[in-house]
Design a protein around this motif. Structure first.
Motif, mmCIF file in Angstrom:
data_model
loop_
_atom_site.group_PDB
_atom_site.id
_atom_site.type_symbol
_atom_site.label_atom_id
_atom_site.label_comp_id
_atom_site.label_asym_id
_atom_site.label_seq_id
_atom_site.Cartn_x
_atom_site.Cartn_y
_atom_site.Cartn_z
ATOM 1 N N LYS A 39 41.394 -34.965 24.098
ATOM 2 C CA LYS A 39 40.696 -33.671 24.046
ATOM 3 C C LYS A 39 41.696 -32.522 24.022
ATOM 4 O O LYS A 39 41.533 -31.556 23.263
ATOM 5 N N ASN A 40 42.733 -32.609 24.846
ATOM 6 C CA ASN A 40 43.748 -31.549 24.872
ATOM 7 C C ASN A 40 44.428 -31.410 23.517
ATOM 8 O O ASN A 40 44.695 -30.290 23.055
ATOM 9 N N LEU A 41 44.719 -32.538 22.877
ATOM 10 C CA LEU A 41 45.308 -32.487 21.537
ATOM 11 C C LEU A 41 44.376 -31.775 20.579
ATOM 12 O O LEU A 41 44.803 -30.887 19.823
ATOM 13 N N ILE A 42 43.101 -32.146 20.583
ATOM 14 C CA ILE A 42 42.130 -31.553 19.667
ATOM 15 C C ILE A 42 42.010 -30.053 19.900
ATOM 16 O O ILE A 42 41.966 -29.265 18.947
ATOM 17 N N PHE A 43 41.959 -29.619 21.159
ATOM 18 C CA PHE A 43 41.879 -28.197 21.460
ATOM 19 C C PHE A 43 43.111 -27.457 20.926
ATOM 20 O O PHE A 43 43.012 -26.328 20.425
ATOM 21 N N ASN A 44 44.274 -28.095 21.018
ATOM 22 C CA ASN A 44 45.505 -27.472 20.527
ATOM 23 C C ASN A 44 45.577 -27.418 19.000
ATOM 24 O O ASN A 44 46.348 -26.638 18.436
ATOM 25 N N LEU A 45 44.782 -28.273 18.338
ATOM 26 C CA LEU A 45 44.762 -28.271 16.877
ATOM 27 C C LEU A 45 43.871 -27.176 16.310
ATOM 28 O O LEU A 45 43.921 -26.893 15.119
ATOM 29 N N LYS A 46 43.055 -26.589 17.162
ATOM 30 C CA LYS A 46 42.136 -25.568 16.672
ATOM 31 C C LYS A 46 42.900 -24.379 16.123
ATOM 32 O O LYS A 46 43.916 -23.960 16.662
ATOM 33 N N ILE A 47 42.393 -23.834 15.029
ATOM 34 C CA ILE A 47 42.988 -22.640 14.428
ATOM 35 C C ILE A 47 42.629 -21.450 15.303
ATOM 36 O O ILE A 47 41.459 -21.220 15.607
ATOM 37 N N LYS A 48 43.639 -20.692 15.687
ATOM 38 C CA LYS A 48 43.444 -19.644 16.684
ATOM 39 C C LYS A 48 42.938 -18.313 16.119
ATOM 40 O O LYS A 48 42.432 -17.482 16.833
ATOM 41 N N THR A 49 43.099 -18.092 14.842
ATOM 42 C CA THR A 49 42.746 -16.802 14.270
ATOM 43 C C THR A 49 41.238 -16.610 14.255
ATOM 44 O O THR A 49 40.467 -17.536 14.038
ATOM 45 N N GLU A 50 40.800 -15.375 14.477
ATOM 46 C CA GLU A 50 39.382 -15.055 14.443
ATOM 47 C C GLU A 50 38.884 -15.033 13.001
ATOM 48 O O GLU A 50 39.552 -14.547 12.102
ATOM 49 N N LYS A 51 37.681 -15.546 12.818
ATOM 50 C CA LYS A 51 37.099 -15.561 11.475
ATOM 51 C C LYS A 51 36.183 -14.353 11.317
ATOM 52 O O LYS A 51 35.429 -14.003 12.216
ATOM 53 N N VAL A 52 36.254 -13.720 10.162
ATOM 54 C CA VAL A 52 35.464 -12.524 9.918
ATOM 55 C C VAL A 52 34.523 -12.777 8.746
ATOM 56 O O VAL A 52 34.915 -13.310 7.712
ATOM 57 N N LYS A 53 33.238 -12.395 8.938
ATOM 58 C CA LYS A 53 32.236 -12.485 7.873
ATOM 59 C C LYS A 53 32.170 -13.891 7.257
ATOM 60 O O LYS A 53 32.295 -14.060 6.045
ATOM 61 N N THR A 54 32.018 -14.878 8.103
ATOM 62 C CA THR A 54 31.872 -16.235 7.600
ATOM 63 C C THR A 54 30.531 -16.385 6.890
ATOM 64 O O THR A 54 29.545 -15.749 7.259
ATOM 65 N N LYS A 55 30.501 -17.230 5.858
ATOM 66 C CA LYS A 55 29.301 -17.399 5.038
ATOM 67 C C LYS A 55 28.351 -18.457 5.591
ATOM 68 O O LYS A 55 27.152 -18.428 5.319
ATOM 69 N N TYR A 56 28.898 -19.406 6.362
ATOM 70 C CA TYR A 56 28.100 -20.549 6.795
ATOM 71 C C TYR A 56 28.247 -20.775 8.309
ATOM 72 O O TYR A 56 29.283 -20.455 8.890
ATOM 73 N N ASN A 57 27.195 -21.343 8.904
ATOM 74 C CA ASN A 57 27.227 -21.738 10.313
ATOM 75 C C ASN A 57 27.106 -23.252 10.418
ATOM 76 O O ASN A 57 26.302 -23.871 9.719
ATOM 77 N N ALA A 58 27.916 -23.832 11.316
ATOM 78 C CA ALA A 58 27.873 -25.273 11.552
ATOM 79 C C ALA A 58 27.644 -25.536 13.033
ATOM 80 O O ALA A 58 28.177 -24.823 13.889
ATOM 81 N N PHE A 59 26.836 -26.557 13.326
ATOM 82 C CA PHE A 59 26.553 -26.941 14.704
ATOM 83 C C PHE A 59 26.913 -28.409 14.910
ATOM 84 O O PHE A 59 26.576 -29.259 14.082
ATOM 85 N N CYS A 60 27.591 -28.707 16.034
ATOM 86 C CA CYS A 60 27.968 -30.080 16.366
ATOM 87 C C CYS A 60 27.403 -30.425 17.742
ATOM 88 O O CYS A 60 27.495 -29.616 18.665
ATOM 89 N N PHE A 61 26.822 -31.616 17.875
ATOM 90 C CA PHE A 61 26.279 -32.027 19.165
ATOM 91 C C PHE A 61 25.951 -33.519 19.165
ATOM 92 O O PHE A 61 26.023 -34.185 18.120
ATOM 93 N N THR A 62 25.582 -34.032 20.361
ATOM 94 C CA THR A 62 25.046 -35.381 20.477
ATOM 95 C C THR A 62 23.600 -35.281 20.971
ATOM 96 O O THR A 62 23.166 -34.231 21.452
ATOM 97 N N LEU A 63 22.874 -36.392 20.887
ATOM 98 C CA LEU A 63 21.457 -36.414 21.222
ATOM 99 C C LEU A 63 21.218 -36.869 22.661
ATOM 100 O O LEU A 63 22.144 -36.987 23.452
ATOM 101 N N ALA A 64 19.953 -37.130 22.977
ATOM 102 C CA ALA A 64 19.524 -37.421 24.345
ATOM 103 C C ALA A 64 20.355 -38.505 25.018
ATOM 104 O O ALA A 64 20.532 -39.592 24.472
#
Length: 287
Positions: free
Chosen positions: A150-175
């Motif tokens: 998890k720490n590796l994945i968090f460190n891989l995230k792009i840090k720059t703020e995104k402006v006026k994005t065209k699309y929204n994405a949602f990630c999750f697990t179920l019950a």
């Protein structure tokens, strides 16, 4: 992972003045602190090496991982079987840095994020699960390995703020599915597309609540990880509800995980993923 100019010079086998010229010419991205110091995210180096193969061939592995010849040969030869074993050992070792530095080295030597997940980290997770089932691994070691990934994945995230994005994405697990690690992997891959803003809603998400949320924030992409299926009838019901809700839209619903084989819904807006490489290919088409 963040590097300064001197570390980048070591990694690239060049001098600091050359690093400065590369940044001033716009060939190598960086962020500047208030004091004027250059800071480089791992993604900045990854993108530079992708465009400049000559520099990529000269990556200083010794600076990144030390003088371990076996590890160096495994990286240079892309010996995934050996790399999985080395990743496994590094995840349960007494060092917090071994796993991260190994993965950083793989990325800088040409492993894309999706391939790193598919060919190295997921097989390593499977090995960890098998060792735990066989009682060769303590539960504390299994937890330690998960947190380091998890720490590796968090460190891989792009840090720059995104402006006026065209699309929204949602990630999750179920019950009742607490296995949220794949949602973070998906988030990391989706975030590589600057046109998409990603919301990780975590594990065990009530689907009706999510559908209510989408009335305020309309989705273009939905990524659902399905690993735990003890309540299979409920999971199928929730997948049916989601697919029906967005049946007459352009929303893409991605289902991922070993338990997707137990889902009997085949609506056209459902996309069953076998690898993160497939997700990356789909995401690249959102322009």
């Amino acid at each position: 992972m963040i590097y300064n100019s001197y570390q980048v010079a070591e990694i690239m086998n060049i001098n600091v003045s050359t690093v400065k010229r590369l940044t001033e010419s716009g060939k190598l991205n960086c962020q500047k602190t208030d004091g004027g110091h250059r800071k480089f995210h791992l993604n900045d180096l990854k993108d530079f090496f992708k465009k400049n193969k000559k520099h990529a061939a000269k990556v200083n592995l010794q600076y990144l991982i030390g003088t371990n010849k076996s590890l160096t040969n495994a990286i240079n030869n892309k010996d995934n079987k050996k790399l999985i074993n080395l990743c496994f050992k590094s995840l349960i070792s007494d060092s917090d840095n071994k796993f991260t530095t190994l993965c950083n080295a793989l990325i800088l030597k040409g492993y894309s994020i999706d391939i790193l997940f598919d060919e190295i980290i997921i097989p390593t997770l499977i090995k960890i699960g098998e060792e735990w089932v066989d009682e060769n691994l303590l539960i504390t070691e299994e937890h330690l390995a998960t947190e380091r990934i998890k720490n590796l994945i968090f460190n891989l995230k792009i840090k720059t703020e995104k402006v006026k994005t065209k699309y929204n994405a949602f990630c999750f697990t179920l019950a009742d599915d607490k296995h949220d690690l794949p949602t973070y992997m998906a988030e990391t891959i989706i975030n590589q597309n600057k046109n998409i803003k990603t919301f990780n809603l975590g594990p065990d998400l009530p689907v009706k609540d999510f559908i209510n949320l989408t009335k305020k924030v309309p989705p273009s992409i939905i990524f659902i990880s399905i690993i735990y299926t003890e309540k299979l009838a409920l999971i199928n019901k929730e997948i049916n509800l989601i697919s029906k809700t967005f049946d007459k839209t352009d929303v893409k619903i991605f289902l991922s995980g070993k338990a997707t084989q137990n889902i009997n819904n085949r609506r056209k807006n459902l996309i069953y993923l076998k690898t993160f490489e497939e997700l990356n290919q789909y995401i690249s088409n959102f322009t």
